[in-house]
Design a protein around this motif. Structure first.
Motif, PDB file in Angstrom:
ATOM      1  N   ARG A 173       0.815  -1.234   0.000  1.00 42.85           N
ATOM      2  CA  ARG A 173       0.000   0.000   0.000  1.00 42.85           C
ATOM      3  C   ARG A 173       0.841   1.274   0.000  1.00 42.85           C
ATOM      4  N   ASN A 202     -14.833   1.026   5.321  1.00 44.06           N
ATOM      5  CA  ASN A 202     -14.947   1.454   6.718  1.00 44.06           C
ATOM      6  C   ASN A 202     -15.242   2.949   6.802  1.00 44.06           C
ATOM      7  N   ARG A 251      -8.665  -2.093  10.699  1.00 44.84           N
ATOM      8  CA  ARG A 251      -8.393  -1.247   9.536  1.00 44.84           C
ATOM      9  C   ARG A 251      -8.881   0.172   9.791  1.00 44.84           C
ATOM     10  N   ASN A 282      -5.096   3.305   2.580  1.00 43.29           N
ATOM     11  CA  ASN A 282      -5.072   3.096   4.034  1.00 43.29           C
ATOM     12  C   ASN A 282      -5.863   1.861   4.468  1.00 43.29           C
ATOM     13  N   GLY A 283      -6.312   1.082   3.510  1.00 41.14           N
ATOM     14  CA  GLY A 283      -6.968  -0.184   3.843  1.00 41.14           C
ATOM     15  C   GLY A 283      -8.393  -0.029   4.348  1.00 41.14           C
ATOM     16  N   SER A 314     -12.627  -2.483   1.805  1.00 44.49           N
ATOM     17  CA  SER A 314     -12.461  -3.929   1.946  1.00 44.49           C
ATOM     18  C   SER A 314     -12.019  -4.533   0.621  1.00 44.49           C
ATOM     19  N   LEU A 349      -7.327  -8.208   2.524  1.00 45.44           N
ATOM     20  CA  LEU A 349      -7.446  -7.744   3.909  1.00 45.44           C
ATOM     21  C   LEU A 349      -8.514  -8.507   4.679  1.00 45.44           C
ATOM     22  N   THR A 350      -9.346  -9.261   4.009  1.00 46.70           N
ATOM     23  CA  THR A 350     -10.484  -9.895   4.677  1.00 46.70           C
ATOM     24  C   THR A 350     -10.385 -11.421   4.586  1.00 46.70           C
TER      25      THR A 350
END
Lengths: 136, 526
Positions: free
Chosen positions: B46, B199, B206, B221-222, B225, B229-230
């Motif tokens: 990232r 988010n 996150r 920054n994540g 989703s 990451l999941t």
């Protein structure tokens, strides 16, 4: 001659404006793309199709007509040069500022979206009141 | 000589939404199974994303473009392991990401569900086909998938059966969304804030979205989703062997059963991986390409490609809007015209989505003539004063729309692939109707000028239908559990399975469907 021709082409593509109505003026492209060397390989195939003396001696409207003709006759060459010029121009700090945009990457600061949605979300009461609209 | 690996119970090809969800769920439900999940691309960092760079706008149109062909054509390399797609004869240009996380890396995270009627198109409207199960059969898996992705939204939308409360508050509407909502309200039309897999507050380890903008070049920054990451970390925690940089060349099929896969790994080694079950989730193009290259004998394979025909209208407003801020897939949508109304002259409906706007360079480049004094004038008028309403129509399955192999071998060692897609008159009528409604809404919201874009070729995100579910092996590729008729231990687990596609983004349904299919297999393995 070649630099003068390229500058004239650039400033026909993106001539800038005078920033009327209290706005910051947009500079012409040649003020932004001041280092012409990296453009040469894309520009030369376009410049080769123009008559230098005729283009340089023409007024702004005629120059634009000449580029429109070239855009029609050699669209790929024209678009390759244009894309490069657009990328340089619209990422330049002076141009971003003229459009009221900040000169920094999106991260790490991000942006702020106003979160005062309560009044707008109350409009959903009417949407709810109309009942389900899906079919089983 | 290929390196022979120890046999697996299940090998999953493709680590996008379908493959990741399938692998993670199967590992949880059948912990004794030995499972690996492969992808042709790798992980990305990232810290290297365009959002951190001043030239992020041009990167979004070149090496980080959403189109693999544009990325390849730019000559620069992003970390997507792309292959060229001949889309010369396709109205829409395929978009995707080829790496761990699949197209969830560069999706907009717009997260709608299909409607119940989308599963019974043939029964209710006499066109297309029915799914082999209903919305309500899939509903528990939609809920599970929502939990995995962490959905920001607002419960109570009357366009859908009641959904569980959304875990995160909706994305702020911004000025643009507020103006659009007022427009829908004046017309008395349905509207609702979007469900977004993003988010809005810090959650699941996150960060919260900071509205930076370029979601489709990876989320820096994540907050958005994506399955890297999941589902993939979940899969790894449950023992799934994750293998990036593995280009699968063939599923070996003997006597109607898959025996394993042949692939080339990141070190260039040829590998033979025996497996009892092969799961394919490479999207509607990648899955069809691999199954066709493996010689699977199935007449419907590669056919019935569906995209979701797309078009949009831009409205210009005197007041300043905040269009270029925030996630592109937000702010709100309308399903006022989603269900069939015979009076419209076509069946099924349209999804209207008020999206956020593009950055300056993209807005400049999309002008009809992006140069000359007039371009400056128009851009002055439009930038931060425009709103786009995207119209998605329901594509219907048509056998001539297809993915096919070409007769040459690509650099990845696989046959080349081409897409043939002609938009139907039915889709055209649907889009035109939707464009009319979009213009009507924009005017009601206060737009003084609108620009109608009758077709959006670079909207080919949704690659669907090329290995469709059904009962008849002549017209479908798999059964209702995703098992190929021609080789039942090959399971498809992505959007290729969709018999019909509704008119909404498919990511949520792909995830839910993959979870359901994983449970089907886990039950059999028990």
């Amino acid at each position: 001659m070649s630099d003068a021709l390229l500058i004239a082409v650039l400033d026909t593509l993106l001539p800038g404006d005078d920033g009327a109505a209290g706005r910051v003026a947009l500079p012409p492209a040649s003020r932004i793309v001041s280092d012409l060397a990296p453009l040469q390989s894309l520009a030369q195939p376009v410049l080769d199709l123009l008559a230098p003396a005729g283009f340089l001696s023409a007024g702004a409207a005629t120059r634009a007509d000449m580029l429109r003709a070239l855009e029609r006759s050699a669209p790929e060459r024209f678009r390759s040069l244009l894309d490069r010029v657009l990328a340089a121009y619209y990422q330049d700090p002076a141009v971003l500022a003229a459009f009221g945009w900040r000169d920094e990457p999106p991260m790490p600061r991000g942006h702020t979206l106003p979160g005062e949605d309560a009044a707008t979300l109350r409009l959903l009461d009417q949407v709810r009141a109309r009942g389900p609209i899906w079919r089983r | 000589m290929a390196t022979r690996l120890e046999p697996l119970d299940v090998v999953v090809v493709g680590a996008g939404i379908g493959g990741s969800a399938f692998a993670a769920r199967l590992a949880e439900q059948a912990p004794k199974l030995r499972i690996a999940c492969l992808d042709r691309g790798g992980w990305f960092d990232r810290r290297d994303l365009p959002a951190h760079r001043r030239d992020w706008q041009s990167l979004a149109m070149t090496s980080w473009a959403t189109s693999p062909n544009l990325r390849l054509g730019s000559g620069a390399s992003a970390c997507s392991a792309d292959y060229p797609i001949d889309d010369t004869h396709s109205a829409f240009k395929p978009l995707m990401w080829n790496g761990m996380g699949g197209s969830s890396i560069n999706w907009a995270a717009h997260f709608p569900r299909l409607h119940p009627s989308d599963f019974t198109v043939r029964s209710q409207d006499g066109i297309g086909d029915d799914w082999p199960f209903s919305y309500f059969d899939l509903e528990p898996y939609y809920d599970l998938n929502d939990e995995a992705f962490g959905v920001a939204g607002l419960a109570g939308d009357p366009a859908y059966p009641a959904k569980r409360s959304r875990r995160l508050t909706p994305m702020p509407l911004g000025r643009l969304g507020q103006v659009a909502a007022a427009g829908f309200d004046r017309l008395g039309w349905h509207w609702w804030p979007v469900d977004a897999a993003i988010n809005t507050v810090a959650a699941d380890g996150r960060a919260a979205c900071n509205h930076c903008g370029p979601c489709q070049q990876g989320c820096a920054n994540g907050a958005k989703s994506s399955t890297d990451l999941t589902y993939l970390p979940r899969a790894a925690r449950n023992g799934v062997d994750l293998r990036p940089h593995c280009v699968v060349h063939e599923i070996v099929v003997e006597a109607g059963r898959a025996t394993g896969i042949r692939y080339v790994d990141g070190a260039g080694r040829e590998v033979w991986q025996p497996a009892s079950t092969v799961v394919v989730a490479g999207n509607g193009i990648g899955t069809a390409r691999l199954l066709l290259a493996s010689g699977l004998d199935s007449p419907a394979l590669g056919r019935n490609l569906m995209f979701h025909p797309a078009a949009y209208v831009r409205g210009m407003f005197r007041d300043e809007l905040d269009g270029p801020l925030g996630p592109i897939g937000c702010a709100l949508y309308s399903h006022q015209f989603y269900e069939t109304d015979p009076g419209r002259g076509f069946k099924r409906g349209v999804h209207l989505q008020v999206t956020r706007e593009n950055p300056l360079l993209t807005q400049a480049a999309r002008l009809e003539r992006p140069w000359g004094a007039e371009a400056h004038r128009l851009l002055r008028e439009e930038f931060r004063h425009s709103m786009a309403v995207l119209v998605l129509a329901e594509d219907l399955p048509e056998a001539h729309n297809r993915v096919a192999l070409s007769d040459h071998v690509e650099r990845d060692g696989m046959p080349g692939v081409r897409v043939e897609y002609r938009m139907s008159e039915h889709s055209r009528r649907s889009l035109d109707f939707g464009l009319d409604r979009a213009e009507e809404m924009l005017r009601a919201a206060g737009a003084y000028r609108t620009v109608r874009v009758p077709l959006a070729p670079l909207a080919g995100w949704h690659l669907l239908g090329t290995a469709r579910m059904g009962r008849d092996p002549a017209t479908s590729v798999t059964d209702g559990r995703g098992r190929c008729h021609a080789a039942p231990n090959i399971i498809v687990a992505d959007g290729s399975l969709f018999p019909t596609v509704g008119a909404v983004n498919p990511g949520s349904t792909i995830g839910a469907l993959a979870l359901k299919l994983a449970d089907d297999l886990a039950r059999e393995a028990a």
